[in-house]
Write a protein that holds these residues in place. Structure first.
Motif, PDB file in Angstrom:
ATOM      1  N   ASP A  54       0.826  -1.215   0.000  1.00 44.96           N
ATOM      2  CA  ASP A  54       0.000   0.000   0.000  1.00 44.96           C
ATOM      3  C   ASP A  54       0.859   1.263   0.000  1.00 44.96           C
ATOM      4  N   GLU A  55       1.881   1.282   0.821  1.00 46.87           N
ATOM      5  CA  GLU A  55       2.757   2.459   0.887  1.00 46.87           C
ATOM      6  C   GLU A  55       3.441   2.695  -0.456  1.00 46.87           C
ATOM      7  N   ASP A  56       3.945   1.634  -1.070  1.00 45.32           N
ATOM      8  CA  ASP A  56       4.608   1.774  -2.371  1.00 45.32           C
ATOM      9  C   ASP A  56       3.642   2.225  -3.451  1.00 45.32           C
ATOM     10  N   VAL A  57       2.451   1.631  -3.463  1.00 43.50           N
ATOM     11  CA  VAL A  57       1.445   1.988  -4.467  1.00 43.50           C
ATOM     12  C   VAL A  57       1.118   3.473  -4.383  1.00 43.50           C
ATOM     13  N   ARG A  58       0.889   3.971  -3.184  1.00 51.16           N
ATOM     14  CA  ARG A  58       0.550   5.392  -3.021  1.00 51.16           C
ATOM     15  C   ARG A  58       1.709   6.299  -3.432  1.00 51.16           C
ATOM     16  N   THR A  59       2.929   5.868  -3.178  1.00 52.52           N
ATOM     17  CA  THR A  59       4.086   6.661  -3.594  1.00 52.52           C
ATOM     18  C   THR A  59       4.181   6.717  -5.112  1.00 52.52           C
ATOM     19  N   ILE A 317      14.536   5.845  -7.288  1.00 55.90           N
ATOM     20  CA  ILE A 317      13.578   6.143  -6.219  1.00 55.90           C
ATOM     21  C   ILE A 317      13.443   4.927  -5.306  1.00 55.90           C
ATOM     22  N   PRO A 318      13.909   5.040  -4.065  1.00 56.52           N
ATOM     23  CA  PRO A 318      13.768   3.920  -3.131  1.00 56.52           C
ATOM     24  C   PRO A 318      12.333   3.811  -2.631  1.00 56.52           C
ATOM     25  N   LEU A 319      11.774   2.623  -2.669  1.00 57.10           N
ATOM     26  CA  LEU A 319      10.450   2.361  -2.140  1.00 57.10           C
ATOM     27  C   LEU A 319      10.565   1.374  -0.976  1.00 57.10           C
ATOM     28  N   HIS A 320       9.463   1.093  -0.358  1.00 56.66           N
ATOM     29  CA  HIS A 320       9.463   0.205   0.805  1.00 56.66           C
ATOM     30  C   HIS A 320       9.943  -1.193   0.448  1.00 56.66           C
ATOM     31  N   ARG A 329      10.068   1.356 -15.472  1.00 60.76           N
ATOM     32  CA  ARG A 329       8.623   1.525 -15.329  1.00 60.76           C
ATOM     33  C   ARG A 329       8.131   0.840 -14.066  1.00 60.76           C
ATOM     34  N   ALA A 330       7.257   1.537 -13.353  1.00 60.93           N
ATOM     35  CA  ALA A 330       6.654   0.975 -12.150  1.00 60.93           C
ATOM     36  C   ALA A 330       5.152   0.845 -12.368  1.00 60.93           C
ATOM     37  N   ILE A 331       4.604  -0.292 -11.980  1.00 59.60           N
ATOM     38  CA  ILE A 331       3.169  -0.543 -12.064  1.00 59.60           C
ATOM     39  C   ILE A 331       2.642  -0.713 -10.644  1.00 59.60           C
ATOM     40  N   ALA A 332       1.706   0.131 -10.264  1.00 63.60           N
ATOM     41  CA  ALA A 332       1.079   0.030  -8.950  1.00 63.60           C
ATOM     42  C   ALA A 332      -0.111  -0.917  -9.047  1.00 63.60           C
ATOM     43  N   VAL A 333      -0.097  -1.977  -8.249  1.00 67.35           N
ATOM     44  CA  VAL A 333      -1.204  -2.932  -8.244  1.00 67.35           C
ATOM     45  C   VAL A 333      -2.239  -2.435  -7.229  1.00 67.35           C
ATOM     46  N   LEU A 334      -3.301  -1.813  -7.719  1.00 69.76           N
ATOM     47  CA  LEU A 334      -4.324  -1.228  -6.854  1.00 69.76           C
ATOM     48  C   LEU A 334      -4.965  -2.296  -5.974  1.00 69.76           C
ATOM     49  N   TRP A 335      -5.178  -3.470  -6.564  1.00 70.59           N
ATOM     50  CA  TRP A 335      -5.763  -4.573  -5.799  1.00 70.59           C
ATOM     51  C   TRP A 335      -4.859  -4.914  -4.610  1.00 70.59           C
ATOM     52  N   GLY A 336      -3.538  -4.860  -4.813  1.00 72.66           N
ATOM     53  CA  GLY A 336      -2.602  -5.146  -3.734  1.00 72.66           C
ATOM     54  C   GLY A 336      -2.736  -4.160  -2.594  1.00 72.66           C
ATOM     55  N   ALA A 337      -2.762  -2.863  -2.920  1.00 74.89           N
ATOM     56  CA  ALA A 337      -2.921  -1.836  -1.889  1.00 74.89           C
ATOM     57  C   ALA A 337      -4.248  -2.000  -1.157  1.00 74.89           C
ATOM     58  N   ASN A 338      -5.295  -2.299  -1.900  1.00 78.58           N
ATOM     59  CA  ASN A 338      -6.627  -2.412  -1.303  1.00 78.58           C
ATOM     60  C   ASN A 338      -6.820  -3.702  -0.518  1.00 78.58           C
TER      61      ASN A 338
END
Length: 425
Positions: A54-59, A317-320, A329-338
């Protein structure tokens, strides 16, 4: 510029795989087991790294160091541009620009410029003014449902309610003539189910859509109305610095298609969740005031978009759960955050009271940051009206035991092709 299409191998998740698209829960668990991030092939057949924390997705969604346009990566940039990727998928050269000039693909001042042109139409106040119209359209569609039942008394709720409601609302708002709406529904249906192995169909559908919008603009210049389409044409004709011709066309199809697809599948997916959780359905019927909270839970638990659009790192960019290097390229998995247990206790439990009394949203079903969904307030309102009226009109609504909901293959999204229901009494 052209490059060879990478091929999936051990450890690389292919987001084009129908099995992956059909089961985002398994995708998330696989990435979590790998430490929270993993290499992948995106739907455009190009490599990326996906994140589920979730933290990574929001970033990824909000940090301005992540950009939509690879041309905004400094230095040598990236090895393939978005236009190159579209050409690689087989999109005709004359159509490429319409997808690279989209509001959804713009960064910084260009995104703000385009968003300002339409944002007033989607304010909470304006959306509230639309509610009587949404309620009327919904009531008319629900009243007509028995007439669509087959000889077994079964109605497809996607075909006759979940889609027609939001497409009627957004077309009214933008200014699409009523007689053209079946065309838009067909184009939307085919584009959102794009098969990378059939580029000729994408070219045909997208070409027809672009040609139609050009014709609609010319007709509207001859016969002006007082709606969003007229306002956008005025912005183009009177001050080309605010909106160029390609952006005008792109903005129209983006608003109409994005403006009904998410809501249609919120209604479809949400109905399935309620009917599969009778305790939650009964609670909602007993406490209608929970409808807004229930909408948020439907969006969190089974929102339409499972993954975000790709974003490019303009620096390391360092993420969690890992570092995204410049140009990657970074893909945020919304399902993962949710479904992150650190943010949502017992995330796989469908609980319509989860969001009750909480201010704002604690999910990312509508995105996060600069590209947060422009029509989120409208989608929530349509969902509230739809479920309030659906459940009161048909208290005996039920799934059909031998005809389960039929999913649509749509990479990165959770959509239903068909939702057979019995209306009951």
């Amino acid at each position: 510029m052209t490059t060879a299409t990478p091929q999936p191998s051990d450890g690389i998740i292919d987001l084009r795989d129908p099995d992956v698209a059909a089961d985002p829960h398994a995708l998330v668990e696989r990435v979590r087991a790998a430490g929270g991030s993993a290499p992948a092939l995106f739907v455009d057949q190009q490599p990326a790294r996906i994140f589920v924390d979730d933290e990574d997705v929001r970033t990824i969604l909000s940090d301005r160091r992540f950009v939509m346009d690879p041309g905004n990566v400094p230095g040598e940039g990236v090895r393939i541009t978005r236009a190159d990727a579209l050409r690689g998928l087989g999109l005709r050269e004359d159509l490429v620009t319409y997808l690279t000039e989209s509001l959804l693909q713009k960064d910084g001042v260009d995104h703000v410029r385009l968003r300002k042109l339409v944002s007033r139409t989607f304010t909470v106040r304006r959306v509230n003014e639309l509610r009587p119209s949404v309620e009327r359209i919904s009531a008319d569609l629900l009243a007509a449902l028995p007439g669509h039942a087959d000889e077994d008394g079964v109605v497809d709720l996607v075909e006759h309610f979940a889609y027609p409601l939001p497409i009627a609302v957004i077309c009214d708002l933008v200014g699409v003539p009523e007689q053209d709406r079946p065309l838009w529904r067909d184009w939307s249906h085919r584009l959102t189910r794009f098969d990378p192995q059939r580029p000729e169909e994408m070219n045909q559908v997208f070409g027809e859509l672009i040609e139609h919008i050009h014709g609609m603009i010319e007709q509207r210049r001859k016969e002006p109305h007082d709606d969003l389409l007229d306002a956008l044409i005025h912005a183009r004709d009177e001050d080309g610095d605010r909106l160029n011709g390609t952006e005008l066309v792109t903005l129209i199809f983006t608003l109409v298609i994005a403006g009904h697809e998410t809501t249609a599948h919120l209604i479809g997916n949400g109905t399935v969740e309620l009917l599969r959780h009778p305790d939650q359905l009964e609670r909602l019927r007993d406490e209608p005031g929970l409808v807004p909270a229930a909408i948020h839970e439907m969006l969190r638990h089974r929102g339409t978009a499972a993954v975000s659009q790709a974003r490019y790192a303009t620096e390391d960019i360092p993420l969690h759960t890992g570092t995204v290097v410049r140009g990657e390229r970074a893909i945020a998995v919304l399902w993962g955050a949710n479904h992150d247990p650190d943010s949502h206790p017992a995330p796989d439990r469908f609980d319509i009271t989860r969001h009750h009394g909480r201010p704002g949203e604690n999910h990312v079903a509508f995105g996060h940051g600069m590209h947060y969904c422009l029509g989120a307030a409208l989608a929530r309102q349509e969902g509230e009206v739809a479920f309030t009226q659906l459940l009161s009109s048909y208290p005996g609504l039920s799934l059909v035991e031998d005809r389960p909901p039929r999913p649509a293959f749509a990479p990165g999204a959770l959509r239903l092709e068909e939702l057979p229901v019995r209306l009951g009494t």
